[in-house]
Motif scaffolding. Sequence first.
Motif, mmCIF file in Angstrom:
data_model
loop_
_atom_site.group_PDB
_atom_site.id
_atom_site.type_symbol
_atom_site.label_atom_id
_atom_site.label_comp_id
_atom_site.label_asym_id
_atom_site.label_seq_id
_atom_site.Cartn_x
_atom_site.Cartn_y
_atom_site.Cartn_z
ATOM 1 N N SER A 110 0.853 -1.179 0.000
ATOM 2 C CA SER A 110 0.000 0.000 0.000
ATOM 3 C C SER A 110 0.893 1.235 0.000
ATOM 4 O O SER A 110 2.126 1.141 0.108
ATOM 5 C CB SER A 110 -0.893 0.012 1.239
ATOM 6 N N LEU A 111 0.261 2.415 -0.095
ATOM 7 C CA LEU A 111 1.052 3.649 -0.085
ATOM 8 C C LEU A 111 1.822 3.791 1.222
ATOM 9 O O LEU A 111 2.973 4.240 1.233
ATOM 10 C CB LEU A 111 0.133 4.854 -0.295
ATOM 11 N N ASP A 112 1.214 3.397 2.329
ATOM 12 C CA ASP A 112 1.885 3.525 3.629
ATOM 13 C C ASP A 112 2.991 2.494 3.823
ATOM 14 O O ASP A 112 3.940 2.739 4.586
ATOM 15 C CB ASP A 112 0.861 3.389 4.760
ATOM 16 N N THR A 113 2.886 1.340 3.154
ATOM 17 C CA THR A 113 3.888 0.292 3.382
ATOM 18 C C THR A 113 4.984 0.249 2.326
ATOM 19 O O THR A 113 5.903 -0.571 2.431
ATOM 20 C CB THR A 113 3.211 -1.088 3.463
ATOM 21 N N GLY A 117 11.916 5.843 -0.192
ATOM 22 C CA GLY A 117 12.615 6.019 -1.455
ATOM 23 C C GLY A 117 12.049 5.196 -2.601
ATOM 24 O O GLY A 117 12.642 5.148 -3.680
ATOM 25 N N ALA A 118 10.888 4.567 -2.400
ATOM 26 C CA ALA A 118 10.280 3.773 -3.469
ATOM 27 C C ALA A 118 9.963 4.656 -4.672
ATOM 28 O O ALA A 118 9.664 5.842 -4.540
ATOM 29 C CB ALA A 118 9.005 3.098 -2.963
ATOM 30 N N ARG A 119 10.040 4.059 -5.863
ATOM 31 C CA ARG A 119 9.802 4.779 -7.113
ATOM 32 C C ARG A 119 8.353 4.539 -7.551
ATOM 33 O O ARG A 119 7.944 3.399 -7.786
ATOM 34 C CB ARG A 119 10.772 4.298 -8.190
ATOM 35 N N VAL A 120 7.584 5.628 -7.653
ATOM 36 C CA VAL A 120 6.161 5.533 -7.995
ATOM 37 C C VAL A 120 5.905 6.366 -9.242
ATOM 38 O O VAL A 120 6.268 7.539 -9.317
ATOM 39 C CB VAL A 120 5.274 6.027 -6.834
ATOM 40 N N GLY A 121 5.257 5.771 -10.236
ATOM 41 C CA GLY A 121 5.042 6.437 -11.512
ATOM 42 C C GLY A 121 3.640 7.007 -11.664
ATOM 43 O O GLY A 121 2.656 6.401 -11.243
ATOM 44 N N PRO A 136 6.529 12.313 1.271
ATOM 45 C CA PRO A 136 7.567 13.146 0.662
ATOM 46 C C PRO A 136 8.880 12.413 0.401
ATOM 47 O O PRO A 136 9.731 12.909 -0.339
ATOM 48 C CB PRO A 136 7.768 14.274 1.689
ATOM 49 N N ASP A 137 9.037 11.212 0.964
ATOM 50 C CA ASP A 137 10.271 10.440 0.747
ATOM 51 C C ASP A 137 10.257 9.679 -0.578
ATOM 52 O O ASP A 137 11.312 9.190 -1.022
ATOM 53 C CB ASP A 137 10.455 9.434 1.876
ATOM 54 N N LEU A 138 9.116 9.563 -1.228
ATOM 55 C CA LEU A 138 9.029 8.789 -2.456
ATOM 56 C C LEU A 138 9.729 9.490 -3.613
ATOM 57 O O LEU A 138 9.810 10.720 -3.659
ATOM 58 C CB LEU A 138 7.568 8.549 -2.837
ATOM 59 N N TYR A 261 -3.626 21.793 -5.197
ATOM 60 C CA TYR A 261 -2.386 21.336 -4.581
ATOM 61 C C TYR A 261 -1.173 22.103 -5.111
ATOM 62 O O TYR A 261 -1.108 22.402 -6.312
ATOM 63 C CB TYR A 261 -2.160 19.844 -4.860
ATOM 64 N N ALA A 262 -0.237 22.393 -4.229
ATOM 65 C CA ALA A 262 1.074 22.845 -4.684
ATOM 66 C C ALA A 262 1.720 21.678 -5.420
ATOM 67 O O ALA A 262 1.641 20.529 -4.955
ATOM 68 C CB ALA A 262 1.935 23.278 -3.508
ATOM 69 N N PRO A 263 2.369 21.914 -6.574
ATOM 70 C CA PRO A 263 2.917 20.809 -7.363
ATOM 71 C C PRO A 263 3.884 19.906 -6.597
ATOM 72 O O PRO A 263 3.947 18.693 -6.867
ATOM 73 C CB PRO A 263 3.627 21.523 -8.516
ATOM 74 N N ASP A 264 4.613 20.473 -5.628
ATOM 75 C CA ASP A 264 5.572 19.661 -4.879
ATOM 76 C C ASP A 264 4.974 19.044 -3.623
ATOM 77 O O ASP A 264 5.677 18.431 -2.816
ATOM 78 C CB ASP A 264 6.802 20.497 -4.507
ATOM 79 N N GLY A 265 3.651 19.191 -3.446
ATOM 80 C CA GLY A 265 2.991 18.595 -2.292
ATOM 81 C C GLY A 265 3.137 19.371 -1.005
ATOM 82 O O GLY A 265 2.706 18.907 0.050
ATOM 83 N N SER A 266 3.706 20.575 -1.086
ATOM 84 C CA SER A 266 3.989 21.344 0.130
ATOM 85 C C SER A 266 2.783 22.085 0.682
ATOM 86 O O SER A 266 2.831 22.612 1.795
ATOM 87 C CB SER A 266 5.114 22.348 -0.144
#
Length: 327
Positions: A110-113, A117-121, A136-138, A261-266
């Motif tokens: 899942s998104l939480d697990t 640093g996982a790569r998500v497209g 924010p670590d993805l 949303y701010a593009p960078d998720g901030s």
Amino acid sequence: MTLLVGTRGSALALAQAGDIAREITERTGVPTELVPVTTHGDVSRESLSSLGGTGVFASALREFLLAGKCDLVVHSMKDLPTAPYPGLRIGAVPVRADARDTLCARDGLSLDTLPEGARVGTGSPRRAAQLAARRPDLVIVDIRGNVDTRLNFVTSGELDAVVLAAAGLGRLGRTDRITEYFDLDSWPTAPAQGALALEVRDEEHSDDLARALAAIQDDATHAAAVAERSILFRLEAGCAAPIGAHAVVSENSVELLGAVYAPDGSGELRSTGSGEVGVPRTGDGEAEDFVSFARTSIIETAEDVGHALADELLARGAAALAPLKQD
């Protein structure tokens, strides 16, 4: 008369147009035939955001329709520009498919697990912003390609996960690849995601086409899509803007959630709105006028709610938070 149904040539577009064509024939007995059209968005390898998003899949279909080469075209409504197109109109909006986004990840994650640093497209600025806000670590990777191409990024190990629309996966029979559904209240999706729009020429139609459009029209879906897309229209934003929306329509009301949303998720701005549908009393002899008025009334209510919500978002600083203007 055989109705010619224009569609993009991708697997997903053919699947959804095929569903519509079969439904028309089943409900009315009118035969149909699919006519595939290649669009610029289908052949370009550029990202959707660099292509401009709005209208990239629609323009070739519209030109085909205006030229009289088909009787109607089937669009994914989330890809359709909000501005009216001269000579064309939306003739019907069928029942909406699942509007949610999903995660398709390796190993049932899942998104939480997902590991750090996982790569998500994703090819969507809105989804990228939502991912960055939650995790924010993805490492978020901009991808293009059809549904199977995107899923293969995960199968091959190039990516750990991709975010895709539940509607598309359902229409292609790929729901077995879903490892998580995102709730619409916390993760609103693209305006009108999961809805289809049947566009026709703005002229008198044959009896067969008129019956086909009436047979598959769903007023609640149409009103929900109008409410969500009215946010885009008022913000003068394209379908690639980082905006999410979710409408719930009942017989007498329209409730709407909108988020920028701010593009960078901030950062994120979120607002809700609602409106009541007023339907006057009518005599038995005015039944047809009553149906027409009720449909118009709920659409007008949906537009009003969407515009008011967009105005509130603008007043709270939406234009400073995210790039909204269309090119």
